[in-house]
Design an enzyme around this catalytic site. Structure first.
Site, PDB file in Angstrom:
ATOM      1  N   SER A 142      10.312   3.817  -1.561  1.00 59.86           N
ATOM      2  CA  SER A 142      11.638   3.436  -2.006  1.00 59.86           C
ATOM      3  C   SER A 142      11.591   3.202  -3.531  1.00 59.86           C
ATOM      4  O   SER A 142      10.869   3.577  -4.203  1.00 59.86           O
ATOM      5  CB  SER A 142      11.768   1.941  -1.605  1.00 59.86           C
ATOM      6  OG  SER A 142      12.840   1.438  -2.316  1.00 59.86           O
ATOM      7  N   TYR A 155       9.009  -7.079  -0.985  1.00 56.97           N
ATOM      8  CA  TYR A 155       8.981  -5.919  -0.720  1.00 56.97           C
ATOM      9  C   TYR A 155       8.836  -4.898  -2.108  1.00 56.97           C
ATOM     10  O   TYR A 155       8.201  -3.813  -2.129  1.00 56.97           O
ATOM     11  CB  TYR A 155      10.679  -5.704  -0.360  1.00 56.97           C
ATOM     12  CG  TYR A 155      11.095  -4.129  -0.031  1.00 56.97           C
ATOM     13  CD1 TYR A 155      11.001  -4.012   1.354  1.00 56.97           C
ATOM     14  CD2 TYR A 155      11.653  -3.566  -1.086  1.00 56.97           C
ATOM     15  CE1 TYR A 155      11.447  -2.584   1.758  1.00 56.97           C
ATOM     16  CE2 TYR A 155      12.110  -2.271  -0.450  1.00 56.97           C
ATOM     17  CZ  TYR A 155      11.845  -1.786   0.575  1.00 56.97           C
ATOM     18  OH  TYR A 155      12.548  -0.416   1.285  1.00 56.97           O
TER      19      TYR A 155
END
Ligand SMILES: NC(=O)c1ccc[n+]([C@@H]2O[C@H](COP(=O)([O-])OP(=O)(O)OC[C@H]3O[C@@H](n4cnc5c(N)ncnc54)[C@H](O)[C@@H]3O)[C@@H](O)[C@H]2O)c1
Length: 264
Positions: A142, A155
């Site tokens: 990501s 995350y």
């Protein structure tokens, strides 16, 4: 690497980016696309649409990853490309009072799925790929692993760790003919993105999973380590490294605005 005629595994292949990767590899002529997902029914549905095979598997469990790899190679042949793509939102809380949170649970789950799953795949496949003198890992990470995701400490942290592992994997095994790419988009229009409120990850527009899969395929063909479906991310990385303090201050402003918006 060309995927034509190759055996490919995609974790988290039942939905979103993973499903689009399976479809793109099938269109590009992969010999067999293996869909591995904790959602067994979803994996079977995607596998049947790409003439592939499905495994129900929890990527956070080493035995499950080992089973997918061993059975795939036993039934279909050597895995040329392993895509560690499965991921979870894991503890998004824009109003959090404490970046450390108040429980280990989101940290442990994110660590297992975003980091250890990649380690387990390498642990099992590296000896096989070394013996063959070739192999490829595509790890969906990501832009949060290069920059940060405001409101999501677990995350962001585990995606950073995944970048660290992929770099080391690429460095350690380049001499063995093994290549690695990391796929680092911002917002992609999937169930995951729809499960959290609209935020800065969508600032440059959400891409379709199909577009991201197309970029991934091109990156694999060109053997590019860093695949950025949102090219703006490169500029943000440069801003960050050029002046880290200014970058932190800018991100803190985004955090403050988010707290204000969600606090209402
Ligand atoms: N959607 C975005 O905006 C975005 C942006 C950047 C990176 N990513 C990353 O892309 C990857 C795919 O996400 P997506 O947006 O397609 O999400 P998604 O929720 O649509 O799909 C994720 C898939 O992973 C599977 N999965 C979850 N936990 C699993 C586990 N323990 N074992 C096996 N499978 C598991 C789910 O069942 C699902 O099929 C993730 O790693 C995510 O972090 C997504």
């Amino acid at each position: 690497m060309q995927v034509m005629g190759k055996i490919v595994v995609v974790t988290g292949g039942a939905n979103g980016i993973g499903r689009a990767l399976c479809e793109a590899f099938h269109r590009a002529g992969a010999a067999k696309v293996i869909v591995a997902d904790v959602d067994g029914a979803g994996a079977r549905a995607v596998a049947s649409s790409v003439d592939g095979a499905a495994f129900k598997c929890d990527v956070g469990q080493e035995k499950d990853i080992r089973h997918v790899i061993e059975e795939t190679e036993r039934q279909f042949g050597p895995i040329a490309l392993f895509c560690s793509n499965a991921g979870i939102v894991g503890g998004f809380d824009p109003l959090s009072e404490n970046a450390g949170g108040n429980s280990d649970e989101p940290w442990a789950r994110s660590w297992a799925i975003h980091v250890m799953a990649h380690v387990y795949a390498a642990r099992c496949l590296i000896p096989r790929m070394k013996a063959r003198g070739e192999g490829y890992f595509l790890n969906t990470i990501s832009a949060a692993g290069l920059l940060s995701q405001v409101g999501s400490p677990a995350y962001s942290t585990t995606k950073h760790a995944a970048v660290g592992f992929a770099e080391n994997l690429a460095i350690s095994h380049r001499a063995h003919g093994i290549r690695v790419s990391i796929l680092c988009p911002q917002g992609v229009d999937t169930n995951m993105l729809r499960s959290i409120p609209k935020g800065p990850q969508s600032g440059d527009g959400d891409l379709s999973p199909e577009q991201v899969a197309k970029d991934a395929l091109q990156g694999i063909e060109q053997e590019t380590f860093l695949i950025l479906p949102h090219p703006q991310v490169l500029g943000y990385m440069r801003n960050k490294t050029e002046n880290y303090d200014r970058w932190i201050a800018g991100m803190a402003k985004i955090q403050a605005k988010m707290r204000e918006d969600y606090g209402r």
